[in-house]
Design a protein around this motif. Sequence first.
Motif, PDB file in Angstrom:
ATOM      1  N   GLY A  35      37.673 -10.192   7.957  1.00  0.00           N
ATOM      2  CA  GLY A  35      37.770 -10.701   6.591  1.00  0.00           C
ATOM      3  C   GLY A  35      37.231 -12.117   6.463  1.00  0.00           C
ATOM      4  N   PHE A  36      37.351 -12.910   7.533  1.00  0.00           N
ATOM      5  CA  PHE A  36      36.849 -14.278   7.506  1.00  0.00           C
ATOM      6  C   PHE A  36      35.338 -14.313   7.737  1.00  0.00           C
ATOM      7  CE2 PHE A  36      36.091 -18.492   9.464  1.00  0.00           C
ATOM      8  CZ  PHE A  36      36.538 -19.293   8.410  1.00  0.00           C
ATOM      9  N   THR A  37      34.860 -13.598   8.752  1.00  0.00           N
ATOM     10  CA  THR A  37      33.428 -13.643   9.074  1.00  0.00           C
ATOM     11  C   THR A  37      32.577 -13.058   7.952  1.00  0.00           C
ATOM     12  OG1 THR A  37      33.582 -11.546  10.288  1.00  0.00           O
ATOM     13  CG2 THR A  37      33.827 -13.585  11.559  1.00  0.00           C
ATOM     14  N   LYS A  38      33.094 -12.049   7.270  1.00  0.00           N
ATOM     15  CA  LYS A  38      32.353 -11.465   6.150  1.00  0.00           C
ATOM     16  C   LYS A  38      32.153 -12.507   5.057  1.00  0.00           C
ATOM     17  CE  LYS A  38      32.494  -7.676   2.787  1.00  0.00           C
ATOM     18  NZ  LYS A  38      33.273  -6.506   2.294  1.00  0.00           N
ATOM     19  N   ALA A  39      33.204 -13.271   4.760  1.00  0.00           N
ATOM     20  CA  ALA A  39      33.111 -14.309   3.736  1.00  0.00           C
ATOM     21  C   ALA A  39      32.185 -15.436   4.186  1.00  0.00           C
ATOM     22  CB  ALA A  39      34.499 -14.852   3.417  1.00  0.00           C
ATOM     23  N   VAL A  40      32.255 -15.812   5.463  1.00  0.00           N
ATOM     24  CA  VAL A  40      31.387 -16.868   5.988  1.00  0.00           C
ATOM     25  C   VAL A  40      29.923 -16.453   5.885  1.00  0.00           C
ATOM     26  CG1 VAL A  40      30.693 -18.117   8.071  1.00  0.00           C
ATOM     27  CG2 VAL A  40      33.115 -17.849   7.538  1.00  0.00           C
ATOM     28  N   ASN A  41      29.621 -15.223   6.267  1.00  0.00           N
ATOM     29  CA  ASN A  41      28.229 -14.752   6.214  1.00  0.00           C
ATOM     30  C   ASN A  41      27.674 -14.787   4.798  1.00  0.00           C
ATOM     31  OD1 ASN A  41      27.571 -14.223   8.951  1.00  0.00           O
ATOM     32  ND2 ASN A  41      28.802 -12.363   8.909  1.00  0.00           N
ATOM     33  N   ARG A  42      28.478 -14.381   3.836  1.00  0.00           N
ATOM     34  CA  ARG A  42      28.024 -14.410   2.440  1.00  0.00           C
ATOM     35  C   ARG A  42      27.772 -15.856   1.989  1.00  0.00           C
ATOM     36  NH1 ARG A  42      32.250 -11.944  -0.189  1.00  0.00           N
ATOM     37  NH2 ARG A  42      33.211 -13.999  -0.453  1.00  0.00           N
ATOM     38  N   TYR A  43      28.660 -16.749   2.368  1.00  0.00           N
ATOM     39  CA  TYR A  43      28.508 -18.165   2.012  1.00  0.00           C
ATOM     40  C   TYR A  43      27.294 -18.783   2.690  1.00  0.00           C
ATOM     41  CZ  TYR A  43      29.598 -23.209   2.282  1.00  0.00           C
ATOM     42  OH  TYR A  43      29.544 -24.570   2.247  1.00  0.00           O
ATOM     43  N   PHE A  44      27.119 -18.526   3.983  1.00  0.00           N
ATOM     44  CA  PHE A  44      25.972 -19.080   4.713  1.00  0.00           C
ATOM     45  C   PHE A  44      24.649 -18.547   4.195  1.00  0.00           C
ATOM     46  CE2 PHE A  44      27.782 -20.764   9.025  1.00  0.00           C
ATOM     47  CZ  PHE A  44      28.430 -21.773   8.321  1.00  0.00           C
ATOM     48  N   ASP A  45      24.641 -17.307   3.690  1.00  0.00           N
ATOM     49  CA  ASP A  45      23.418 -16.793   3.072  1.00  0.00           C
ATOM     50  C   ASP A  45      22.967 -17.714   1.946  1.00  0.00           C
ATOM     51  OD1 ASP A  45      23.171 -14.587   4.717  1.00  0.00           O
ATOM     52  OD2 ASP A  45      24.158 -13.207   3.318  1.00  0.00           O
ATOM     53  N   GLN A  46      23.926 -18.168   1.151  1.00  0.00           N
ATOM     54  CA  GLN A  46      23.608 -19.036   0.027  1.00  0.00           C
ATOM     55  C   GLN A  46      23.310 -20.461   0.488  1.00  0.00           C
ATOM     56  OE1 GLN A  46      23.423 -18.295  -3.309  1.00  0.00           O
ATOM     57  NE2 GLN A  46      23.660 -16.124  -2.808  1.00  0.00           N
ATOM     58  N   LEU A  47      24.120 -20.977   1.401  1.00  0.00           N
ATOM     59  CA  LEU A  47      24.013 -22.373   1.809  1.00  0.00           C
ATOM     60  C   LEU A  47      22.752 -22.644   2.627  1.00  0.00           C
ATOM     61  CD1 LEU A  47      25.202 -25.220   2.059  1.00  0.00           C
ATOM     62  CD2 LEU A  47      26.502 -24.409   4.050  1.00  0.00           C
ATOM     63  N   THR A  48      22.529 -21.856   3.676  1.00  0.00           N
ATOM     64  CA  THR A  48      21.418 -22.166   4.585  1.00  0.00           C
ATOM     65  C   THR A  48      20.065 -21.976   3.914  1.00  0.00           C
ATOM     66  OG1 THR A  48      21.514 -19.922   5.505  1.00  0.00           O
ATOM     67  CG2 THR A  48      22.732 -21.649   6.672  1.00  0.00           C
ATOM     68  N   SER A  49      19.971 -21.108   2.933  1.00  0.00           N
ATOM     69  CA  SER A  49      18.694 -20.949   2.233  1.00  0.00           C
ATOM     70  C   SER A  49      18.292 -22.238   1.527  1.00  0.00           C
ATOM     71  CB  SER A  49      18.780 -19.803   1.217  1.00  0.00           C
ATOM     72  OG  SER A  49      19.710 -20.104   0.189  1.00  0.00           O
ATOM     73  N   ARG A  50      19.264 -23.079   1.236  1.00  0.00           N
ATOM     74  CA  ARG A  50      18.993 -24.368   0.605  1.00  0.00           C
ATOM     75  C   ARG A  50      18.749 -25.468   1.637  1.00  0.00           C
ATOM     76  NH1 ARG A  50      22.086 -21.290  -2.770  1.00  0.00           N
ATOM     77  NH2 ARG A  50      21.794 -21.636  -5.022  1.00  0.00           N
ATOM     78  N   ILE A  51      19.308 -25.312   2.829  1.00  0.00           N
ATOM     79  CA  ILE A  51      19.198 -26.333   3.868  1.00  0.00           C
ATOM     80  C   ILE A  51      17.909 -26.188   4.676  1.00  0.00           C
ATOM     81  CG2 ILE A  51      20.215 -27.178   6.019  1.00  0.00           C
ATOM     82  CD1 ILE A  51      22.941 -26.386   4.915  1.00  0.00           C
ATOM     83  N   VAL A  52      17.548 -24.972   5.004  1.00  0.00           N
ATOM     84  CA  VAL A  52      16.428 -24.708   5.916  1.00  0.00           C
ATOM     85  C   VAL A  52      15.151 -25.460   5.523  1.00  0.00           C
ATOM     86  CG1 VAL A  52      14.809 -22.905   6.661  1.00  0.00           C
ATOM     87  CG2 VAL A  52      17.270 -22.539   6.872  1.00  0.00           C
ATOM     88  N   PRO A  53      14.736 -25.469   4.248  1.00  0.00           N
ATOM     89  CA  PRO A  53      13.484 -26.162   3.901  1.00  0.00           C
ATOM     90  C   PRO A  53      13.574 -27.686   4.034  1.00  0.00           C
ATOM     91  CG  PRO A  53      14.118 -24.576   2.195  1.00  0.00           C
ATOM     92  CD  PRO A  53      15.298 -24.751   3.089  1.00  0.00           C
ATOM     93  N   LEU A  54      14.776 -28.220   4.239  1.00  0.00           N
ATOM     94  CA  LEU A  54      14.952 -29.667   4.298  1.00  0.00           C
ATOM     95  C   LEU A  54      15.130 -30.169   5.731  1.00  0.00           C
ATOM     96  CD1 LEU A  54      17.378 -30.104   1.258  1.00  0.00           C
ATOM     97  CD2 LEU A  54      14.894 -30.299   1.304  1.00  0.00           C
ATOM     98  N   GLN A  55      14.874 -29.301   6.720  1.00  0.00           N
ATOM     99  CA  GLN A  55      14.980 -29.708   8.112  1.00  0.00           C
ATOM    100  C   GLN A  55      13.768 -30.541   8.531  1.00  0.00           C
ATOM    101  OE1 GLN A  55      17.029 -26.449  10.762  1.00  0.00           O
ATOM    102  NE2 GLN A  55      15.677 -25.414   9.324  1.00  0.00           N
ATOM    103  N   TYR A  56      13.920 -31.215   9.635  1.00  0.00           N
ATOM    104  CA  TYR A  56      12.902 -32.142  10.141  1.00  0.00           C
ATOM    105  C   TYR A  56      11.534 -31.483  10.305  1.00  0.00           C
ATOM    106  CZ  TYR A  56      10.675 -35.552  13.214  1.00  0.00           C
ATOM    107  OH  TYR A  56       9.816 -36.458  13.758  1.00  0.00           O
ATOM    108  N   HIS A  57      11.501 -30.315  10.921  1.00  0.00           N
ATOM    109  CA  HIS A  57      10.213 -29.681  11.211  1.00  0.00           C
ATOM    110  C   HIS A  57       9.541 -29.142   9.954  1.00  0.00           C
ATOM    111  CE1 HIS A  57      13.213 -26.459  11.314  1.00  0.00           C
ATOM    112  NE2 HIS A  57      12.237 -25.644  10.944  1.00  0.00           N
ATOM    113  N   GLU A  58      10.296 -29.150   8.829  1.00  0.00           N
ATOM    114  CA  GLU A  58       9.716 -28.774   7.541  1.00  0.00           C
ATOM    115  C   GLU A  58       9.406 -30.019   6.706  1.00  0.00           C
ATOM    116  OE1 GLU A  58       8.898 -25.825   6.607  1.00  0.00           O
ATOM    117  OE2 GLU A  58       9.924 -24.521   8.044  1.00  0.00           O
ATOM    118  N   ASN A  59       9.317 -31.179   7.417  1.00  0.00           N
ATOM    119  CA  ASN A  59       9.085 -32.472   6.772  1.00  0.00           C
ATOM    120  C   ASN A  59      10.265 -32.929   5.908  1.00  0.00           C
ATOM    121  OD1 ASN A  59       6.507 -33.025   7.840  1.00  0.00           O
ATOM    122  ND2 ASN A  59       5.575 -31.637   6.340  1.00  0.00           N
ATOM    123  N   GLY A  60      11.447 -32.440   6.252  1.00  0.00           N
ATOM    124  CA  GLY A  60      12.656 -32.906   5.584  1.00  0.00           C
ATOM    125  C   GLY A  60      13.393 -33.925   6.434  1.00  0.00           C
TER     126      GLY A  60
END
Length: 636
Positions: A168-193
Motif C-alpha cells: 500500500g505504501f510502495t504503490k502510493a510512492v510510485n504514483r507520486y514519483f511518476d509525477q515528481l521525477t518527471s519534473r526533476i529529471v530535465p533539471l539535472q546537471y547533465h541536462e544543463n540544470g
Amino acid sequence: MSAFQMRLECILCLSSAISVMAQPTYNPSSRINQTHLTPFHLQRRGAGLKVEGSKFELDGFPFLIIAGTIHYFRVPREYWRDRLLKLRACGFNTVTTHIPWNLHEPIRGQFLFTGNLDLMAFIFSASEVGLWVILCPGPYIGSDLDLGGLPSWLLQDSKMKLRTTYKGFTKAVNRYFDQLTSRIVPLQYHENGPIIAVQIENEYGSYHLDKKYMSFVKKALVTRGIKVLLLTADDGKDVINGHLKNVLATLHLKNINKDTYKKLSSIQGLSPIMMMLYTAKSFDTWGVSRHTLDPHVLMKNVREMFKLRFSLNFYMFHGGTNFGFMGGATTLNGHSPMVTSYDYGALLTEDGEYTSEFLTYQEFFRNVLEMPEPVTPQPIPKAVYNSVKPTHYLSLWDLVPYLDRSIKLTKPISMERLSVNQGSGQSFGYTLYETSITSGGILSSNDHIHDRGQVFLDNTYVGVLDHSTNQLTLPNKQDSGAVHTLRILVENQGRLAYGKNMNKERKGLTGDIYLNNSPLRRFTIFSVDMKTKFIQRNLPNHWKPVSSQVSGPAFFLGYLEVEQSPADTFIKLEGWNKGIIFINGQNLGRYWNVGPQETLYLPGPWLHQGRNEFIVFEEFNSGLNIQFTDNAQLGY
C-alpha cells in the motif's frame, strides 16, 4: 557539559580519526578557488559531481560543497529570489531543499506544483542567482513537518506500514514519483540544470524497519531517470543501518565520535566527508521555552570542518514559517506541537532579515574562499499598521448548520477516515463530534483524543481532554432525564514528524469515549478543516456585531486598510487566547498564549492596497484588537 558541547568535542578530536580516511590537511590561511564552479560559468557539462578519493570533483575540478537549506514551501514565492540571493551573498554555493509529498498530493491522485509549490520555478531561481541544488525528495523528508511530509491519507489503511515495502505504501510512492521525477529529471546537471545531487529518503538508519526499503527508493528514482550523485544521510550511530551500496553516506551532526569515521571507512573506503545536516538550533514547541545556542560554538565548529575539508549543509540557512497547519510534533517533552514560526535560529530570520551570525559567516567565507564581492540585497521594509478592531463575529455553533454534510456513525472515527476530500479523508484542522446524553458523570477519553478536545455540554464549555488529561466531570442538569448535546471539538495539533510511532498518528477521536464507563454511541461528525475554501465558502453571512468580549469558539471579522504599497509586518494578539488567523482567506497559522511565540509573521505579498480581510478563529475568549509591530517576538 551540554550535548552540543559534547558534539563539539567530538569534532575537535577528529584529526586522529581523519588519518584513517586519508583526508588532506588544510592551511586555513590558504584560499579555495571555486569561482569557476557555478551554474553561470559552466557552459559545457561533463560528468557532474563525483567522488574522487577524499574529495568531491565537479567536472574534474575539486569542489567543496557549502550548502544551506531553504524550504520553498515555508517562504512566500515572492521572496524566493531574495532569500536565494542572500544565501549566495553569504558565500554558499549550493541550496538544499526538501520536497513535501503531503503538500504536493493533498488528495490522493491530485498533484499541486503551482504557486508556492512550484518546485521547478524555485530550482530555476536558484540557478539564476548562481547556486547549485541538492534535492531531498523523500518520500519521507522529516523536516519537522506533519507526519514528516507524508500524506495523512496513507493512514486510511489500518495496516499501513510507512517507510517500508508494504504494498500500500510502495504503490502510493510510485504514483507520486511518476509525477515528481518527471519534473526533476530535465533539471539535472547533465541536462544543463543546477541539480548536482539527490538524497535518498532521510535518516532511515534510525527507523530501519525494512532492509529492502532503501533499495526500493533508490530503484524508484534511478529507473525514472535520476542520474546525479545519490546520497544517504544519518546520524553517527545509525550510519551503517541507513547506508546503501554505491551511494555516498553523509552525516548529521549527532552522535558523532571517532568510531563514526571508522564506520564510514569500513562501508565506503576513502571518501569525502559531508555534514549533510549541520544544525543551528532546533524547532520550538508551544508551552516550552525557546531553544537557544551560543553562535560562537557554531562558528568554531565550522572553522574546524573547513580545516578538515568537510563539505557541509547548514540546516537551516533560512527557516521561514509553518504557515497553516504545516508543522508537526515531537514527543521529547510529552506530545509537543511545533510553533508557527520556523525561525530555527537560522542565519536569516523568519522574515528573511540578516542576523549578526550571517555577517560573521559571510566574513569567514570571504576570507577562505576566492569569491567576488557579493551583491547583498537590501533589507525588506517593515510596517506597523493601525490596530484592527473586529467588528463582527460568528459562533461556531451558528455555523454548524451550514457545514458540508454531516457524517452519522454509531462509533466515532478518526479524521483520516472521514468520507471527505474525495475519499482522502481530513488531513488538518479540527473535527467536531456530537452525540446525545441524558445524564452527567465522568467522561473518559481512554487516550483516544488526538490531540486536544474541547468539551461542551449544550454549548457550555466544560473543559479540555488531551494527552495529559483523560477525564472530565460533566455536570448533571436540573431537568434530569432530558436529552442534552455533548460536543467535542478535537484539534489536530500536528502529527509526529519522526519516529517509529508515526504509523499510529491518526487524529480526532481514534476510539471509544466513555461516560460512566459506558461507550458513547450515535455520533454526528463534522469536518472543520479550515481550508481556504472553508473560510471563503462556508462562513454564512450571519455575522453579529461585536459589542464586548465574546466567548469562543467563534470567528471574528475585521478589516485593515492599506494605503501604500503593502509591507511585511508582525501580528500581535494580546488578550486573545488560542486559535488561528486568516488574511484574505490564507491561513497564517496558529497562535497560543502559552508561548513562547508572541507574534505571527505576515508577509507583505499577502496584503494588497486597499481593504484586507482578517478572520480570527478564537477557541476561548476574544481580545479587543489585532495589533501590529515591526519585529518578531518569539519568546525567551
